[in-house]
Design a protein around this motif. Structure first.
Motif, mmCIF file in Angstrom:
data_model
loop_
_atom_site.group_PDB
_atom_site.id
_atom_site.type_symbol
_atom_site.label_atom_id
_atom_site.label_comp_id
_atom_site.label_asym_id
_atom_site.label_seq_id
_atom_site.Cartn_x
_atom_site.Cartn_y
_atom_site.Cartn_z
ATOM 1 N N GLU A 24 0.816 -1.209 0.000
ATOM 2 C CA GLU A 24 0.000 0.000 0.000
ATOM 3 C C GLU A 24 0.850 1.259 0.000
ATOM 4 N N SER A 25 2.083 1.172 0.491
ATOM 5 C CA SER A 25 2.942 2.346 0.542
ATOM 6 C C SER A 25 3.658 2.609 -0.776
ATOM 7 N N ALA A 79 10.965 -20.917 7.115
ATOM 8 C CA ALA A 79 11.037 -20.268 5.807
ATOM 9 C C ALA A 79 10.509 -21.196 4.711
ATOM 10 N N THR A 80 10.848 -22.462 4.814
ATOM 11 C CA THR A 80 10.369 -23.452 3.851
ATOM 12 C C THR A 80 8.849 -23.563 3.917
ATOM 13 N N GLU A 81 8.313 -23.581 5.133
ATOM 14 C CA GLU A 81 6.855 -23.654 5.302
ATOM 15 C C GLU A 81 6.177 -22.411 4.733
ATOM 16 N N LEU A 82 6.788 -21.253 4.921
ATOM 17 C CA LEU A 82 6.218 -20.014 4.395
ATOM 18 C C LEU A 82 6.134 -20.057 2.867
ATOM 19 N N VAL A 83 7.161 -20.570 2.230
ATOM 20 C CA VAL A 83 7.144 -20.716 0.769
ATOM 21 C C VAL A 83 6.068 -21.721 0.363
ATOM 22 N N ALA A 84 5.971 -22.839 1.064
ATOM 23 C CA ALA A 84 4.967 -23.861 0.738
ATOM 24 C C ALA A 84 3.550 -23.303 0.906
ATOM 25 N N ILE A 85 3.317 -22.539 1.960
ATOM 26 C CA ILE A 85 2.000 -21.908 2.173
ATOM 27 C C ILE A 85 1.694 -20.960 1.021
ATOM 28 N N THR A 86 2.701 -20.208 0.598
ATOM 29 C CA THR A 86 2.528 -19.283 -0.524
ATOM 30 C C THR A 86 2.142 -20.046 -1.780
ATOM 31 N N TRP A 87 2.839 -21.135 -2.060
ATOM 32 C CA TRP A 87 2.558 -21.914 -3.260
ATOM 33 C C TRP A 87 1.176 -22.539 -3.223
ATOM 34 N N ILE A 88 0.745 -22.999 -2.052
ATOM 35 C CA ILE A 88 -0.598 -23.558 -1.924
ATOM 36 C C ILE A 88 -1.622 -22.453 -2.155
ATOM 37 N N GLY A 89 -1.383 -21.283 -1.574
ATOM 38 C CA GLY A 89 -2.291 -20.154 -1.765
ATOM 39 C C GLY A 89 -2.348 -19.679 -3.209
ATOM 40 N N ARG A 90 -1.257 -19.839 -3.929
ATOM 41 C CA ARG A 90 -1.193 -19.429 -5.334
ATOM 42 C C ARG A 90 -1.825 -20.492 -6.235
ATOM 43 N N PRO A 121 4.080 -9.874 -6.094
ATOM 44 C CA PRO A 121 3.168 -8.760 -5.828
ATOM 45 C C PRO A 121 1.922 -9.158 -5.037
ATOM 46 N N LEU A 122 1.478 -10.376 -5.166
ATOM 47 C CA LEU A 122 0.261 -10.821 -4.482
ATOM 48 C C LEU A 122 0.561 -11.671 -3.243
ATOM 49 N N LEU A 123 1.740 -11.499 -2.673
ATOM 50 C CA LEU A 123 2.148 -12.303 -1.517
ATOM 51 C C LEU A 123 1.099 -12.344 -0.414
ATOM 52 N N PRO A 124 0.553 -11.216 0.047
ATOM 53 C CA PRO A 124 -0.428 -11.314 1.136
ATOM 54 C C PRO A 124 -1.650 -12.146 0.759
ATOM 55 N N ASP A 125 -2.097 -12.021 -0.487
ATOM 56 C CA ASP A 125 -3.251 -12.811 -0.931
ATOM 57 C C ASP A 125 -2.921 -14.298 -0.963
ATOM 58 N N TYR A 126 -1.735 -14.631 -1.464
ATOM 59 C CA TYR A 126 -1.318 -16.034 -1.511
ATOM 60 C C TYR A 126 -1.213 -16.626 -0.110
ATOM 61 N N LEU A 127 -0.620 -15.871 0.818
ATOM 62 C CA LEU A 127 -0.471 -16.379 2.182
ATOM 63 C C LEU A 127 -1.832 -16.583 2.841
#
Length: 136
Positions: A24-25, A79-90, A121-127
């Motif tokens: 947003e900034s 960190a690995t889990e964060l990437v996996a969560i992102t990929w699942i969300g995507r 760019p859509l990281l928050p949405d993916y998470l």
């Protein structure tokens, strides 16, 4: 049934909030998905290189640096889990394939996780979608 993680859902939600604040900034320089038109004043172009040093815009918003630091401070498993969560969300993986996503994230870890994630760019949405898919 929720997946058990080393990374807490609260930490992921905090990363979502901070990444939303960062996005947003950022200045919105495009309208309706079109690049803005550029026009030059020919009188000003003749004297374009005359200035008193470099003018730099200062920002008091450290949220991007804070977000990078938070992600950099995660241990390898988190960190690995964060990437996996992102990929699942995507939508790259299904909830049932969480362990496959973890394995792929470990294998493909060639650059800093923060750099990779902050480049999405859509990281928050993916998470958020990933947390929801994993019932967290």
């Amino acid at each position: 049934m929720a997946v058990e993680l080393a990374l807490s859902a609260e930490t992921v939600r905090m990363i979502v909030q901070k990444s939303r604040a960062v996005s947003e900034s950022l200045p919105d320089t495009y309208e309706d998905g079109h690049e803005g038109d550029l026009s030059f004043d020919s009188d000003k172009l003749e004297n374009a290189h005359q200035h008193d040093g470099l003018a730099e815009e200062e920002h008091d918003d450290f949220s991007a640096a804070e977000l990078k630091e938070i992600i950099d401070d995660l241990n390898v498993d988190e960190a690995t889990e964060l990437v996996a969560i992102t990929w699942i969300g995507r939508g790259d993986f299904e909830r049932a394939d969480f362990h496959v996503a973890l394995s792929e994230a470990r294998e493909r870890a060639t650059s800093p996780v923060a750099s990779y994630l902050l480049g999405l760019p859509l990281l928050p949405d993916y998470l958020e979608a990933g947390l929801e898919a994993l019932n967290l």
